[in-house]
Every structure is written in C-alpha cells, then in structure tokens.
Design an enzyme around this catalytic site. Structure first.
Site, mmCIF file in Angstrom:
data_model
loop_
_atom_site.group_PDB
_atom_site.id
_atom_site.type_symbol
_atom_site.label_atom_id
_atom_site.label_comp_id
_atom_site.label_asym_id
_atom_site.label_seq_id
_atom_site.Cartn_x
_atom_site.Cartn_y
_atom_site.Cartn_z
ATOM 1 N N ARG A 27 0.819 -1.213 0.000
ATOM 2 C CA ARG A 27 0.000 0.000 0.000
ATOM 3 C C ARG A 27 0.850 1.260 0.000
ATOM 4 N NH1 ARG A 27 -4.680 -2.029 4.300
ATOM 5 N NH2 ARG A 27 -5.848 -3.274 2.783
ATOM 6 N N GLU A 39 -1.398 -9.275 -5.030
ATOM 7 C CA GLU A 39 -2.654 -10.008 -5.173
ATOM 8 C C GLU A 39 -2.420 -11.487 -5.484
ATOM 9 O OE1 GLU A 39 -5.420 -9.100 -4.228
ATOM 10 O OE2 GLU A 39 -5.038 -6.975 -3.926
ATOM 11 N N GLN A 44 -5.339 -17.183 -1.383
ATOM 12 C CA GLN A 44 -5.403 -18.289 -0.420
ATOM 13 C C GLN A 44 -4.282 -18.230 0.606
ATOM 14 O OE1 GLN A 44 -8.127 -21.005 -0.930
ATOM 15 N NE2 GLN A 44 -8.608 -18.901 -1.456
ATOM 16 N N THR A 45 -3.761 -17.057 0.869
ATOM 17 C CA THR A 45 -2.616 -16.932 1.767
ATOM 18 C C THR A 45 -2.793 -15.702 2.651
ATOM 19 O OG1 THR A 45 -1.280 -17.818 -0.044
ATOM 20 C CG2 THR A 45 -0.097 -16.955 1.857
ATOM 21 N N GLY A 83 3.917 -21.886 -1.136
ATOM 22 C CA GLY A 83 2.873 -22.797 -1.598
ATOM 23 C C GLY A 83 2.230 -22.393 -2.915
ATOM 24 N N TYR A 84 1.429 -23.286 -3.468
ATOM 25 C CA TYR A 84 0.771 -23.044 -4.764
ATOM 26 C C TYR A 84 1.775 -22.477 -5.773
ATOM 27 C CZ TYR A 84 -3.889 -23.876 -2.813
ATOM 28 O OH TYR A 84 -4.998 -24.439 -2.244
ATOM 29 N N TYR A 122 -11.297 -12.430 -9.620
ATOM 30 C CA TYR A 122 -10.984 -11.630 -8.432
ATOM 31 C C TYR A 122 -9.785 -10.717 -8.671
ATOM 32 C CZ TYR A 122 -8.616 -10.034 -4.398
ATOM 33 O OH TYR A 122 -7.952 -9.198 -3.552
ATOM 34 N N ASP A 140 -13.636 -11.825 -3.169
ATOM 35 C CA ASP A 140 -12.907 -12.971 -2.636
ATOM 36 C C ASP A 140 -13.731 -13.576 -1.493
ATOM 37 O OD1 ASP A 140 -12.724 -11.059 -0.696
ATOM 38 O OD2 ASP A 140 -10.654 -11.510 -0.177
ATOM 39 N N CYS A 201 -18.941 -8.199 15.994
ATOM 40 C CA CYS A 201 -20.054 -7.299 15.662
ATOM 41 C C CYS A 201 -20.054 -6.018 16.497
ATOM 42 C CB CYS A 201 -21.382 -8.039 15.834
ATOM 43 S SG CYS A 201 -21.581 -9.446 14.706
ATOM 44 N N CYS A 204 -18.188 -3.382 14.806
ATOM 45 C CA CYS A 204 -18.417 -3.287 13.359
ATOM 46 C C CYS A 204 -18.998 -1.922 12.986
ATOM 47 C CB CYS A 204 -19.356 -4.387 12.902
ATOM 48 S SG CYS A 204 -19.690 -4.331 11.119
ATOM 49 N N CYS A 210 -27.078 -4.343 9.593
ATOM 50 C CA CYS A 210 -26.672 -5.691 9.156
ATOM 51 C C CYS A 210 -27.850 -6.649 9.301
ATOM 52 C CB CYS A 210 -25.489 -6.195 9.978
ATOM 53 S SG CYS A 210 -24.956 -7.865 9.524
#
Length: 432
Positions: A27, A39, A44-45, A83-84, A122, A140, A201, A204, A210
């Site tokens: 960022r 990204e 998945q990480t 991984g992956y 995504y 996602d 919550c 939140c 909600c």
DNA sequence: AACCCGTGGAA
DNA sequence: TTTCCAAGGGT
C-alpha cells in the site's frame, strides 16, 4: 429493498477503512506491478505470511521487466515455502506477456489484465480497482462472507454461481471515485472484524443495518458446503548417500514440469501401494485423515490384533518395496540400510505420511534392463552381488538430467517443498 | 461442476 | 487434537 441500507453500508465502511487501514508493504503506492504481485501472493494466503515473501520478492524483482528476465528457477526459489507454486510460474509468464505486449507496463485495460496468466476474476477486479481506481468488483472469500452476512444471503458461497451474483451486488455498492479504497475496505472488514468465527459485531462500523445480525444469523452465515477431506498417502523416501566423488552428498531429483509441486526438488520417493492398492497402504486407509503422522504407532498397535506386522517388520517391508519401485520407475538401484524417520505433509487435497529410509547408492539401470532390475533389487537388499555390480558400474554412468548430488550448501539454490526442507535440515543437523 | 494445486495460523 | 480456511486460478 435496501437502497438506504446499501448507501449507509458503502459510506460507513469507506470512512471506517480510511481511518483504520493497515500500513502494508503493497500500500506504499499504486504501482500496478506491485499491486499485481501482492494479489497473486495473497491468493489463499494470509497477510502475515505474505509480507516477508513480498518484501524479498520486490527487492529482487522490482519491475515486470526484471521478473521477466529472471531465470525461472530463481523465481521458484523466491516462492519456496509460500505454496501453490504454479502462481510463481504464471506470474512470471504474465510479466513476460506485459513486456512483450505492453512495453513492460501493466495496461489500464480490464480485458488485457484479465488475459494474463494466473489472473482470474478476483485478481482482475483487484488490480483494476486498486491500481487504476476502476469501478470493478473484487470478490474474494472475505467479500462473500461480509456481504452474505450484511444482506443475509443464504446461497452456498462454495458454488461458482453465487460468486457471480455477489459480484453484481458488490459492483453496485462501489462509491463514486473510490473503487480501490472501497474494495479494500470490504476485505479489511472481513479480515479484521467480520471474521469467519466469532465475528466482532460490537466493533463493526455497519452493525446498525446488518440484516444477518438482525436475523440472529451472523454465526451461521455464510452458508458453505464442506470441502472433501484430503486423502492419505504413504510415501517412501530415500536419503541416498554417495561414495567416491559423491561422498558426503545425497541424491535429489526435480519433479516434472506440471502437476503437484511442479519443478520443485525432492528426495526420490515412491507411493506405497502394496497389493496394487493405488490409494496408499491399507493401514493409511483405516487411519483416515489426521492420524497419518502416527504410522509407526498404528503399526505397533496392530500387532496386538495378531496378523499385523510390527513397526520393524513394516519398515523392512517398506524398504524393500521402495527399492523395487525405485528401480522399476527410475532405473535407480539402491540398498536401504535403515529407517531414518517420518514426516507428515498436508496439502489441500492429500496428506502425505513420508517414511524416510537411509540408503546407499548402487547404480543406474538402462531403460531396457529396468524390468530385470526389479528382480535384482529384491535380491540386492542383502546381497554382496550388489556391491560387485555397483562398484563396477557406478563410476562411468551419467546422471539422469533431473537428478543431482547435493550437500547442505546447495539448499540455497534449489527450491524444495516444505516437507523436504524439514527432512534435509534435520538430517544434516544430526550429522553435526 | 468437480478436481487439482501448499502452507500455516487460529480457535 | 481437529477443523477451518486465507486478498483463487487452471483444467
């Protein structure tokens, strides 16, 4: 139905995000290449896992051109442990596309971005919104969870069709001119507040409207069908020591170009499938998932039942099986000497129970003679013939292209799956 | 649609 | 310990 609640949601969520957003490495700016790399790594990480990998990766490959020019093995090594691994190869393929088709600049064009290797719906939305502030949804797991709860949606989020519907909803919520911040706000809320278990919550920013919370369903949403449990496999691996010019080194091999752990390095190993059982040992099947690490204990327990072998007998059987399989599959003749230990490795869809044996290198068998070698391998276990054959033949034989003799110092060059990193680290530590 | 693809943290 | 699943994509 909820245009007011929707407007409230977008407004409050965005202002909340601008207050609390985490200071993350990707960022620092909106360089589309930096966003892209982040990204891919974040697929998945978890954020905390990605950060050190991202820092090292961006230092080593700061631009798409730098990544495109790098040796593939170096990129894979940078990904070791994350991984992956196909993500790494796809990312580099994408970088090469960007260089050859777009002059090294990630284009501000949805179709062009979506066509890059490894970039799906995504990631396309994430890059377009975060890097270029285009009003594209980036849905996602976080976003599906947050919106399922806020709008009390009870569709199964494991179904692809559900994601498509939520994409339309997410797109309709994007505030004018704030696509990047809003999409990140959705994910930030899912990661920090609207978590899978015990959502926070009380803290939140959009609790007030909600619908899931109001219906008392915040704990059962989102609806998601359970994944199939991973299948157990017993793998028989060999730490094969060399002699002569290979003294002090062990034999490793590189996996095929595609499939599981593609192009990663590993100890030679085979699937233990006695009696033609293709899914693993009968013991492994009985154990089911989660107990794979206790193979020795399980084998010992079975002894009490009567017919089952002791751990020692089981290891002897496995060592011989491994020896035969290595000669049949690889043309690699070895003599197992002892059981070294055991290591468990969990994939998304498989659990490996890796039984590791020490072995001495014999010789390479020519392909035409492999069948014969299977028979020989059985006899070789206790035979002096083994040594006569190996000492005579080993010297002049060429190493197959996907094999190498390595020492500890070579671990810095080759990319290994985590399980073999652990085994080899322990093995070499024991020698000191 | 249903698989195939890694790893580690949290509860 | 077991279970879930994380800023998913490819086939």
């Amino acid at each position: 139905m909820t245009t007011e609640a929707a407007r409230y949601f977008s407004r409050e969520l965005l202002s909340w995000y601008l207050e609390i957003r985490r200071d993350l490495p990707w960022r620092q700016n909106r360089d589309p290449y930096r966003v892209w790399v982040s990204e891919i790594m974040l697929q998945q990480t978890r954020v905390d896992t990605v950060i050190p990998f991202y820092e090292r990766f961006m230092e080593k490959f700061p631009t798409a051109a730098a990544l495109a020019e790098a040796p593939e093995a170096e990129v894979l090594k940078s990904w070791e442990g994350l991984g992956y691994y196909s993500r790494a190869r796809n990312l580099q393929a994408g970088a090469r596309e960007v260089v050859s088709l777009h002059g090294g600049v990630v284009p501000d064009d949805k179709e062009a971005v979506a066509s890059l290797r490894g970039v799906g719906p995504y990631t396309t939305g994430a890059i377009m919104s975060i890097a270029f502030n285009r009003p594209e949804p980036a849905v996602d797991g976080n976003v599906m969870r947050v919106l399922s709860r806020y709008f009390c949606l009870e569709e199964d989020i494991a179904k692809p069709a559900t994601r498509v519907g939520i994409e339309k909803l997410a797109a309709s919520l994007i505030p004018e001119g704030s696509a990047g911040d809003f999409n990140q706000a959705l994910m930030e809320l899912g990661a920090l507040v609207c978590t899978p278990k015990s959502p926070g919550c009380l803290t939140c920013p959009v609790l007030q409207h909600c619908e899931g919370r109001m219906a008392g369903k915040e704990h059962i949403l989102p609806i998601k069908t359970k994944a199939k449990p991973p299948r157990p496999e017993t793998r028989l691996a060999a730490i094969i020591t060399g002699s002569g010019e290979h003294a002090g080194r062990i034999l490793v091999r590189q996996r095929p170009e595609s499939g599981l752990l593609a192009q990663m390095w590993e100890l030679p190993h085979v699937l233990f499938a006695p009696g033609g059982d293709s899914t693993g040992s009968t013991a492994a099947k009985r154990r089911g998932r989660g107990a794979a690490a206790k193979a020795a204990a399980a084998a010992a327990a079975e002894t009490a039942a009567g017919a089952a072998p002791s751990a020692l007998e089981q290891h002897a059987r496995q060592a011989e099986y491994m020896s035969r399989a290595l000669s049949a599959e690889e043309g690699l003749l070895v003599r197992p000497t002892s059981w070294w230990g055991e290591m468990e490795h969990v994939f998304s869809h498989i659990i490996w129970d890796v039984q590791v044996f020490r072995a001495e290198f014999g010789f390479w068998v020519q392909s035409a003679a492999k069948q014969e070698a299977v028979t020989l391998a059985g006899a070789a276990a206790e035979s002096a013939v083994f040594y006569e054959a190996s000492s005579a033949a080993a010297e002049s034989q060429a190493l197959p292209a996907n094999y190498r003799w390595i020492g500890p110092e070579h671990m810095k060059e080759l990319a290994f799956p985590n399980v073999f990193v652990r085994i080899l680290r322990d093995y070499w530590n024991e020698l000191d």
